[in-house]
Each structure stands twice: as structure tokens, then as C-alpha cells.
Design an enzyme around this catalytic site. Structure first.
Site, PDB file in Angstrom:
ATOM      1  N   HIS A  41      17.536 -44.877 -33.443  1.00  0.00           N
ATOM      2  CA  HIS A  41      16.784 -43.693 -33.867  1.00  0.00           C
ATOM      3  C   HIS A  41      15.298 -44.031 -33.733  1.00  0.00           C
ATOM      4  O   HIS A  41      14.715 -44.664 -34.604  1.00  0.00           O
ATOM      5  CB  HIS A  41      17.140 -43.315 -35.301  1.00  0.00           C
TER       6      HIS A  41
ATOM      7  N   ASP B  88      25.071 -44.005 -26.636  1.00  0.00           N
ATOM      8  CA  ASP B  88      25.691 -43.497 -27.863  1.00  0.00           C
ATOM      9  C   ASP B  88      26.481 -42.249 -27.475  1.00  0.00           C
ATOM     10  O   ASP B  88      25.921 -41.324 -26.870  1.00  0.00           O
ATOM     11  CB  ASP B  88      24.562 -43.173 -28.857  1.00  0.00           C
TER      12      ASP B  88
ATOM     13  N   GLU C  73      23.902 -34.796 -30.101  1.00  0.00           N
ATOM     14  CA  GLU C  73      25.206 -34.755 -30.770  1.00  0.00           C
ATOM     15  C   GLU C  73      25.376 -33.504 -31.628  1.00  0.00           C
ATOM     16  O   GLU C  73      25.195 -33.557 -32.842  1.00  0.00           O
ATOM     17  CB  GLU C  73      25.433 -36.032 -31.597  1.00  0.00           C
TER      18      GLU C  73
ATOM     19  N   ASP D  90      33.065 -41.905 -32.655  1.00  0.00           N
ATOM     20  CA  ASP D  90      31.655 -42.058 -32.265  1.00  0.00           C
ATOM     21  C   ASP D  90      31.409 -43.535 -31.989  1.00  0.00           C
ATOM     22  O   ASP D  90      31.598 -44.379 -32.877  1.00  0.00           O
ATOM     23  CB  ASP D  90      30.765 -41.545 -33.400  1.00  0.00           C
TER      24      ASP D  90
ATOM     25  N   GLU E 280      29.188 -35.828 -28.208  1.00  0.00           N
ATOM     26  CA  GLU E 280      27.879 -36.464 -28.010  1.00  0.00           C
ATOM     27  C   GLU E 280      27.825 -37.190 -26.670  1.00  0.00           C
ATOM     28  O   GLU E 280      28.806 -37.783 -26.232  1.00  0.00           O
ATOM     29  CB  GLU E 280      27.629 -37.470 -29.143  1.00  0.00           C
TER      30      GLU E 280
ATOM     31  N   HIS F 128      18.865 -37.902 -31.184  1.00  0.00           N
ATOM     32  CA  HIS F 128      17.728 -38.795 -31.422  1.00  0.00           C
ATOM     33  C   HIS F 128      17.284 -39.509 -30.155  1.00  0.00           C
ATOM     34  O   HIS F 128      18.092 -39.830 -29.283  1.00  0.00           O
ATOM     35  CB  HIS F 128      18.098 -39.840 -32.486  1.00  0.00           C
TER      36      HIS F 128
END
Length: 301
Positions: free
Chosen positions: A164, A96, A189, A85, A280, A156
Site C-alpha cells: 500500500h 496482488d 479490487e 486473495d 482483483e 492501492h
């Protein structure tokens, strides 16, 4: 979203995709996790961005928030399932993304479940759709493979320098009636597991974040000021501070964590010791739907 900002996200997507692709080319059983994290983070820097957070390497039942520690001697185990990640940012604009690789063919379906869930989420995301509607699609896809979504982990909303940013994309139908809006950016994700379906905080912390702007009277002001100027409000690892302050900075960060000057992210482990897969991507919400910035699903084909 402005043309300039779209260009930044396109560059970030390319950098993050390259870093994930590179990670896939070097990860294998026996590789030191310290070496893996360092090489991935350097690849992001070489591409022209900065890591938005330390590279997370989640092995087997570790779902999230583990990065190599200073002097880490652990290696990728044989027969494991490994989540990678990563985040990249340019001037606070963040992408992300994550992928899972298996060194045991028995776990391939677990990865496919998370990938199918991400695909289902992408197809359902458009302005006006509720968070729970997306979550329902994620859950349906994962359960169709005979696995469970991890219910207390979620995607998020992302804003500049905010990983976030308030709204969450759940991995199941949690009843959240907040709606997705045009122009928003989301990291989505899905986590699939053959375990209990939720994670617990472990006692271990390997990733931290500055809690407030440092003042000269604060303890270890030199360390806090360096983090504020070089990393800002995004997560960091003590590894990044060693070149400036030496190995002793590990105990300094621990002290700052205990005194509340930095926040610590506990390593998250599956409650039933189940294996966990994660896929993700970051999506830009347009009038017509969700545009993947990294296009991580194509790396799994």
C-alpha cells in the site's frame, strides 16, 4: 518501465495466475483452511516467487485479512462464498490478485458484479484519470447488479516492498482528484456486497507486519531478526515461523504485537453481515491504458 522489470511482472503474473488456478481446482466444501493456505503458498514458492503476504481466505461476510492460524481446524463450509486473495513477489516486486468462488448458485451474481466492476475499472484507467473517476465506474457496475460496493476497502498503488504505497483506487466516487500516472502499478479490487457496504475491524488478528528494524536489545530478537531477514517489511503469518521456532512462536508474536514491535491486520467483516465477493488484478499503467498482469477475469469465464 524497463524491459527487465516488465519480464519480472510477466513471470509474477504467470505464477500468481497458476496459484489461483490451482486454488480453484482444490477448494471445495470440507477442505481445511490450513491445508488450503499452505498449498497455495507452496505453489507460489514452487513457481519461483515468494508469497507477498499470507493467502487470505474470506468466507461469506469475512471480507479480508483472514489466513489460517496455527492448528486451525476450520473448513470451507457448504453453500459458502469464498474469496481467495494472494500475493507473489520477486525481489520485492509485487503482484496482488484475488478471485471468488461460490458453492451456492444464488451468489453467482455477486461475483459477476465484482468482475464487471474490475472490467470497468480496467477500461477507465489511463494516465491523467483521477482516482474518483475509476471509483465511479466500479460503483456503477456493482450497483447495476443491485449490490453495494464496500466503501472503506480500496485498491492501492504498489511499489517495491510496499503493498500500500499511498494512493488508493476507491470502490466508489470519493472525490479523490489525485491522478493515475504512466508507469505506476496498481492493485484494483472491487468488493461487492448485499450488506451495509462497509466493513468493521473484528478483534481477531491473523496477519502481521514488522514495524521497524530489530535491535539486539529488543524482546525476542531472534524471532524479529528472522522475520526481518526472511520476510522483510511484507506481511507474514506465525505459521511461517513454526518450522524454525515451534508452536510457542504464536504467543511470542502476540506479545510482540501487544508491545508494538509488529503491526496486526484485523480480520475485516461486513458491517451488516452481508456476503462479500472480490475480484482483483494488478495493472501496469501504460500510455495507452491499464495492462492486467494476472488476467484474473479470464479465470472466471
Amino acid at each position: 518501465m524497463s524491459t527487465d522489470l516488465i519480464k519480472i511482472y510477466e513471470k509474477l503474473g504467470s505464477i500468481a495466475r497458476d496459484a489461483l488456478n490451482y486454488a480453484l481446482s482444490i477448494v471445495e466444501p470440507g477442505v481445511p483452511i490450513l491445508e488450503l493456505c499452505g498449498k497455495i503458498e507452496d505453489r507460489i514458492r514452487q513457481g519461483g516467487a515468494k508469497p507477498a503476504f499470507p493467502a487470505n481466505i474470506g468466507i461469506n461476510n469475512v471480507a479480508a485479512h483472514y489466513t489460517a492460524t496455527v492448528g486451525d481446524s476450520s473448513v470451507i463450509p457448504k453453500g459458502s462464498i469464498v474469496k481467495i486473495d494472494i500475493g507473489a513477489h520477486i525481489d520485492g516486486y509485487i503482484v496482488d490478485t484475488a478471485i471468488t468462488v461460490s458453492f451456492n448458485p444464488m451468489y453467482n451474481q455477486l461475483i459477476k458484479a465484482a468482475a464487471k466492476a474490475l472490467e470497468a475499472a480496467q477500461l477507465s484507467m489511463k494516465p491523467g484519470v483521477t482516482m474518483s473517476m475509476v471509483g465511479a465506474q466500479i460503483e456503477r457496475a456493482i450497483r447495476s447488479f443491485g449490490f453495494k460496493p464496500i466503501e472503506n476497502l480500496s485498491g492501492h498503488l504498489i511499489r517495491r516492498y510496499e503493498l500500500h504505497a499511498g494512493k488508493s483506487i476507491p470502490n466508489y466516487d470519493n472525490g479523490d482528484r489525485q491522478r493515475i500516472l504512466e508507469g505506476e502499478v496498481y492493485a484494483v479490487e472491487p468488493f461487492s456486497t448485499n450488506g451495509a457496504g462497509y466493513v468493521d475491524d473484528s478483534p481477531q488478528v491473523t496477519i502481521y507486519r514488522l514495524m521497524k528494524n530489530p535491535k539486539p536489545k529488543d524482546p525476542h530478537y531472534d524471532v524479529l531478526a528472522y522475520v526481518a531477514s526472511e520476510i522483510g517489511p511484507l506481511p507474514f503469518t506465525p505459521r511461517w515461523l513454526v518450522p524454525r521456532f515451534g508452536d510457542a512462536v504464536v504467543s511470542v508474536v502476540d506479545e510482540l504485537y501487544n508491545k508494538g514491535y509488529v503491526y496486526g491486520y484485523p480480520v475485516l467483516v461486513e458491517h451488516g453481515k452481508g456476503l462479500v465477493a472480490q475480484v482483483e488484478d494488478t495493472f501496469i499503467i501504460t500510455r495507452d491504458g491499464a495492462i492486467p498482469v494476472v488476467n484474473v477475469l479470464s479465470l472466471l469465464k
